[in-house]
Design an enzyme around this catalytic site. Structure first.
Site, PDB file in Angstrom:
ATOM      1  CG  ASP A 118      29.144 -15.803 -45.234  1.00 34.40           C
ATOM      2  OD1 ASP A 118      28.145 -16.539 -45.369  1.00 34.40           O
ATOM      3  OD2 ASP A 118      29.074 -14.589 -44.962  1.00 34.40           O
ATOM      4  CG  ASP A 119      34.254 -15.602 -46.690  1.00 33.15           C
ATOM      5  OD1 ASP A 119      33.210 -15.037 -47.071  1.00 33.15           O
ATOM      6  OD2 ASP A 119      35.038 -15.111 -45.877  1.00 33.15           O
ATOM      7  CG  HIS A 152      35.079 -11.870 -49.743  1.00 32.82           C
ATOM      8  ND1 HIS A 152      35.610 -11.078 -48.752  1.00 32.82           N
ATOM      9  CD2 HIS A 152      34.074 -12.563 -49.165  1.00 32.82           C
ATOM     10  CE1 HIS A 152      34.953 -11.299 -47.629  1.00 32.82           C
ATOM     11  NE2 HIS A 152      34.017 -12.190 -47.851  1.00 32.82           N
ATOM     12  CG  HIS A 171      33.447 -17.091 -42.124  1.00 32.27           C
ATOM     13  ND1 HIS A 171      32.827 -16.557 -41.027  1.00 32.27           N
ATOM     14  CD2 HIS A 171      33.420 -16.142 -43.091  1.00 32.27           C
ATOM     15  CE1 HIS A 171      32.440 -15.325 -41.304  1.00 32.27           C
ATOM     16  NE2 HIS A 171      32.783 -15.039 -42.552  1.00 32.27           N
ATOM     17  CG  HIS A 228      29.918 -14.031 -49.723  1.00 37.61           C
ATOM     18  ND1 HIS A 228      29.231 -13.055 -49.028  1.00 37.61           N
ATOM     19  CD2 HIS A 228      31.085 -14.209 -49.030  1.00 37.61           C
ATOM     20  CE1 HIS A 228      29.944 -12.677 -47.974  1.00 37.61           C
ATOM     21  NE2 HIS A 228      31.084 -13.340 -47.958  1.00 37.61           N
TER      22      HIS A 228
END
Ligand SMILES: [Zn+2]
Length: 275
Positions: A83-84, A138, A228, A134
């Site tokens: 993620d991210d 965020h 991540h 995503h």
């Protein structure tokens, strides 16, 4: 048509009124004897609030709509998700590790970071990995209004399309948070909401050993593992621990006979099992 999709914050607001009302009634002795109905009402309101909040944040909860957090399968398969990102140099380092072991993964990318590193998104796709949405900034979708949520999702899909020519059909809300309106917005767009079943809290940088141990200890057939390669939109924290943990997780689980697949592939295993 009457819109029955209610925001979590509205539900919690209503419950707060019920709790306060119950306490006031009890205090004023209006519903006190013999049963203290006012206090009872307040306790039910608090319990309902706690329940609804858990429904919004627990990755495996289906009360607000169907989410995918693992696959029901008897095959030894797991899915790595990152993620991210993208976030240089860590996304490249994750991709290098995945390439070395020929392991596919799924990257839930942040739109703002996609605009910053379009070539990394292209590399993710070129090397056979899956992309997921995503959001653009965020953001916590529970605190966003409907229009903002829609724009966060659509803007991200637009920048992904500009980078690689296609748009994802899976989405992971930041922190996994969702409510009925979030779920409806995803459903209208044909986006599957993908959560996770294994979380090592790698983003706190607890040490490579801790990330690996927390992950490996809980893995089972069909697990979706959360890691991540990025750091939200701040992109300040190091992700070197996640990179090294990825290598060791792959080594350990491969030795245990697990095969790594993308989110799409692992969800398809559930379908295979049903048929
Ligand atoms: Zn995130």
């Amino acid at each position: 048509m009457f819109d029955i999709k209610i925001r979590l914050v509205s539900m919690l607001g209503l419950l707060t009124v019920i709790v306060l009302g119950g306490l006031i009634l009890d205090y004023r002795h209006m519903l006190r004897r013999p049963m203290r109905i006012g206090i009872g009402l307040a306790l039910v309101g608090i319990a309902a609030g706690a329940f609804l909040t858990l429904c919004a944040v627990l990755p495996e909860n289906h009360v607000f709509g169907q989410v995918f957090f693992e696959s029901q399968t008897n095959k030894k398969v797991v899915a790595l998700t990152f993620d991210d990102g993208p976030y240089s140099p860590y996304t490249e380092q994750v991709l290098d590790v995945l390439k070395e072991y020929q392991v596919p993964a799924t990257f839930f990318v942040v739109g703002q970071n996609v605009e910053k590193y379009p070539e990394l998104v292209q590399r993710i796709v070129n090397e056979g990995h899956q992309l997921g949405n995503h959001t653009y900034h965020h953001v916590d979708l529970l605190k966003s209004d409907r229009k903002t949520i829609e724009e966060e999702i659509d803007h991200t899909n637009r920048v992904i399309k500009a980078a690689v020519g296609t748009t994802p059909h899976v989405v992971r809300p930041p922190h996994g948070f969702r409510d009925p309106v979030v779920m409806e917005i995803m459903a209208v767009r044909g986006l599957k909401v993908v959560e996770w079943s294994i979380m090592s809290r790698d983003w706190t940088n607890p040490g490579v050993d801790v990330i690996v141990d927390r992950t490996v200890a809980k893995v089972k057939n069909g697990s979706i593992i959360l890691l991540h390669d990025g750091d939200g939109i701040d992109s300040r924290a190091s992700r070197i621990q996640s990179v090294e943990a990825t290598r060791r997780i792959i080594q350990t689980l491969t030795a245990q006979g697990y095969q790594f697949v993308t989110v799409d592939e692992i969800l398809a295993k559930t379908e295979e099992n049903k048929s």
